[in-house]
Design an enzyme around this catalytic site. Structure first.
Site, PDB file in Angstrom:
ATOM      1  CB  VAL A  54      -0.967   0.022   1.210  1.00 22.46           C
ATOM      2  CG1 VAL A  54      -2.002  -1.085   1.101  1.00 22.46           C
ATOM      3  CG2 VAL A  54      -0.216  -0.062   2.524  1.00 22.46           C
ATOM      4  CB  SER A  55       0.544   4.490  -1.586  1.00 23.77           C
ATOM      5  OG  SER A  55       0.430   3.847  -2.830  1.00 23.77           O
TER       6      SER A  55
END
Length: 193
Positions: free
Chosen positions: A9-10
């Site tokens: 995930v970012s």
């Protein structure tokens, strides 16, 4: 053939649980996860560890192509590395399986769209910033350094640019920006630039 999962995930406030559960359901014995941007490969240590660990006949499993990379070049580089090791790539949510011709073609198409989406997002962000600037709402990041404090430390406390930078916890180049006299003439006696 061993299945290895990779989840990403970012940002730190996003959750990896759904991706990790999907990878376990797909049969992955080992899953590496990280919270890093996918727009660049640099700094993604979990991905690097996994890529070093993979052996011929293994399969790297992801949920979606954009979890692996958001840049077509990075995606191609990773795919080239996997191919040279004899490793295939599969996605749980997309019909990607690089052990088949159709899977390879779909992988390439998805890579183009992932990069396209990133570029669109960047364009929208730049348009939003430009519009905010026109309205006088966007002024940019708050300054990290107070120019008056830099000048005061230099003139009143007789500190060098290095000492000022250390005290304010900024780069020396930032100090020079606010003390142009250091760049054009030699510094006053006792001070070293």
């Amino acid at each position: 053939m061993t299945l290895y999962g990779y989840a990403r995930v970012s940002t730190g406030d996003q959750d990896l649980a759904l991706q990790e559960a999907a990878l376990r359901s797909a049969g992955c014995q080992v899953t590496r996860s990280e919270k890093k941007t996918g727009t660049q490969r640099e700094g993604r240590t979990e991905l690097d560890i996994l890529l070093q660990f993979l052996r011929p006949g293994d399969t790297l499993v992801i949920t979606r192509i954009d979890r692996l990379a958001r840049s077509l070049k990075d995606l191609q580089d990773i795919m080239h590395e996997l191919k040279s090791k004899g490793v295939t790539l599969k996605a749980t949510e997309q019909p990607v399986d690089t052990s088949t011709a159709a899977g390879k073609a779909f992988f390439d198409m998805l890579g183009v769209f992932a990069e396209f989406e990133t570029n669109l997002r960047r364009e929208r962000q730049m348009e939003g910033i430009a519009a905010a600037k026109e309205r006088g709402v966007y002024t940019g990041r708050k300054p990290k350094i107070d120019p008056d404090e830099v000048r005061r430390l230099f003139s009143e406390e007789n500190l060098s640019s290095t000492a000022i930078a250390k005290r304010l916890k900024v780069a020396r180049s930032s100090v020079y920006r606010f003390l142009p006299e250091l760049q054009t003439v030699s510094s006053p006696a006792g001070k070293e630039a």
